[in-house]
Design an enzyme around this catalytic site. Structure first.
Site, PDB file in Angstrom:
ATOM      1  CD  GLU A 277      39.110  77.384   5.772  1.00 37.45           C
ATOM      2  OE1 GLU A 277      40.003  76.581   5.403  1.00 37.45           O
ATOM      3  OE2 GLU A 277      39.361  78.515   6.204  1.00 37.45           O
ATOM      4  NE  ARG A 280      39.430  64.324   1.153  1.00 39.73           N
ATOM      5  CZ  ARG A 280      40.495  64.162   0.375  1.00 39.73           C
ATOM      6  NH1 ARG A 280      40.431  63.360  -0.661  1.00 39.73           N
ATOM      7  NH2 ARG A 280      41.621  64.801   0.639  1.00 39.73           N
ATOM      8  CB  CYS A 347      53.219  57.350 -22.852  1.00 38.01           C
ATOM      9  SG  CYS A 347      52.219  57.287 -24.326  1.00 38.01           S
ATOM     10  CD  GLU A 348      54.181  59.783 -16.798  1.00 35.38           C
ATOM     11  OE1 GLU A 348      54.630  59.322 -15.730  1.00 35.38           O
ATOM     12  OE2 GLU A 348      54.298  60.951 -17.153  1.00 35.38           O
TER      13      GLU A 348
END
Ligand code: LLP
Length: 423
Positions: A277, A280, A347-348
């Site tokens: 499976e 990536r 905004c982090e």
């Protein structure tokens, strides 16, 4: 190996300069290479040669219809984890008879649909799931093909968030309980035991944990045999890593030959169908994310390159501190080089694509974040009301839009204001 290379100082996807794609389609965007997907998929089929096998691409890694359609044409099966992934596979022309269904929380309606279209196998992760599947199959007058996902308790040696084969993980059935659960499966009238399954983690860079898992599964198969339970296929999950930086993961060929040699020493090993499976290792290096530098912001302790892509577009760096290469698309102009944190507009403080990168760039330049074909777009969100990026697939010298950039109006599709006149 992939098909993203520099030609005369400009980064290309196959035969198309990435700068042209950015000009025509805007940024941020994901760009995939068809030839790279094909090459990575074939690396598996060639590695397994004449041994009976099925490569079930893990749809979660990149579920774009064009990607699924391309792999379906090459003969791929698919590993799905939701009804949404199943419908995508069907829409893309995938063969349901080559689909395996993983996941710890399959709902009755998802099981019913999968039975309806005739999938190859359910990878069952718990006793209550077996019982639910038996009931749903009974209601439809069908026999559900099952594998049990066994948790072999091996340490995959990868990031804790993506390691799945340890006792403490929520996945699978502990290897010591598997025998009893197989006996239950064999006794339920609407199930047929077909396989044995495991998936120990993702981004593995060694073969040893896979071989340990295989040994444990073969031991379990011996004991099942003694009890008259025969297994037709062994599903070893996904997990083979990719080179993001300087990792040297085994190639599918090394991985497969080590498995096959171990299996050849086991009675009946030659006839045992192997399922994989991979996600990536097929998709990651078949894609890049293109982004443009909005501002350079020099500072006392840090320089920031503020780009138009953010954690909502590519969350891996923020979520796993993942390192992905960030390279300039056009290297022809001489520029001063400096160390930058490459950050987005969200905004982090955790909104970064890369930290402390040596880059020779100016405002308006294009950057490519490499290895972004897997767990990239699929993990994107609309956080900060940012429309999701476009996806493009290059095939030789043509470039196809395989997902249009979301519009601002797309952002509130399905939302509603409250009715007027009630306070
Ligand atoms: N099979 C099962 C049951 C899985 O859970 C997974 C991945 C795969 C196959 C595919 O594994 P791969 O060949 O891609 O390693 N979002 C994370 C990765 C999460 C993987 C989850 N399961 C990341 O960006 O690194």
């Amino acid at each position: 190996m992939d098909y993203f290379n520099y030609r005369d100082g400009v980064l290309y996807a196959e035969d198309v300069p990435l700068s042209r794609i950015a000009d025509e389609h805007g940024t941020p965007c994901y760009v995939y290479s068809k030839a790279t997907f094909e090459r990575h998929f074939r690396a598996y089929t060639e590695a397994l040669g004449s041994h009976p096998h099925l490569i079930c691409y893990a749809v979660k890694a990149n579920s774009n219809l064009a990607v699924l359609g391309l792999l379906a044409k090459l003969g791929a099966g698919f590993d799905i984890v939701s009804i949404g992934e199943l419908e995508r596979v069907l829409k893309a022309g995938g063969d349901p008879a080559k689909v395996v269904f993983s996941g710890v929380a399959k709902q009755a309606h998802e099981m019913a649909r999968a039975l309806d279209v005739g999938i190859k196998c359910f990878n069952v992760e718990s006793r209550p799931e077996l019982e639910r599947l038996n009931r749903v199959a009974g209601e439809q007058g069908k026999i559900a093909p099952v594998s049990l996902r066994v948790n072999p308790d091996v340490d995959a040696g990868t990031h804790p968030y993506i390691s799945t084969g340890l006792k403490d993980n929520k996945f699978g059935i502990p290897v010591d309980e598997a025998l009893a659960v197989y006996e239950l499966a064999a006794s339920l009238p609407n199930l047929r035991v077909k396989g044995l399954d495991c998936h120990i983690g993702s981004q593995l860079t060694e073969t040893a944990p896979f071989l340990d898992a295989l040994d444990r599964l073969l031991m379990l198969m011996e004991r099942l045999r003694e009890r008259g339970i025969e297994i037709d296929h062994l599903d070893l999950g996904g997990g083979l890593g990719v080179p993001y930086r300087d990792e040297k993961p085994p190639q599918p060929f090394d991985y497969a030959s080590q498995l096959l040699s171990r299996l050849s020493r086991w009675e009946g090993g030659e006839a045992l169908t192997l399922l994989f499976e991979p996600g990536r290792s097929i998709a990651a290096n078949a894609g890049v994310m293109l982004t443009r530098v909005e501002f350079l912001k020099p500072g006392e302790s840090k320089n920031f390159a503020i780009v138009d892509a953010a954690m909502n577009d590519l969350i891996r760096p923020a979520l796993y501190q993942a390192w992905q290469a960030i390279v300039p698309v056009d290297t022809r102009e001489m520029r001063a080089s400096a160390l930058y944190d490459v950050v987005g507009p969200v905004c982090e403080t955790g909104d970064f694509l890369g930290k402390e990168r040596e880059l020779a760039i100016a405002e308006g330049d294009l950057l490519a974040v490499r290895s972004a074909g897997a767990y990239g777009f699929v993990m994107a969100s609309n956080y900060n009301s940012r429309p999701r990026a476009a996806e493009l697939m290059v095939d030789g010298d043509s470039c196809h839009v395989v997902r249009a950039r979301e519009t601002v109006a797309n952002l509130w599709a399905g939302e509603a204001l409250l009715p007027e006149g009630r306070h």
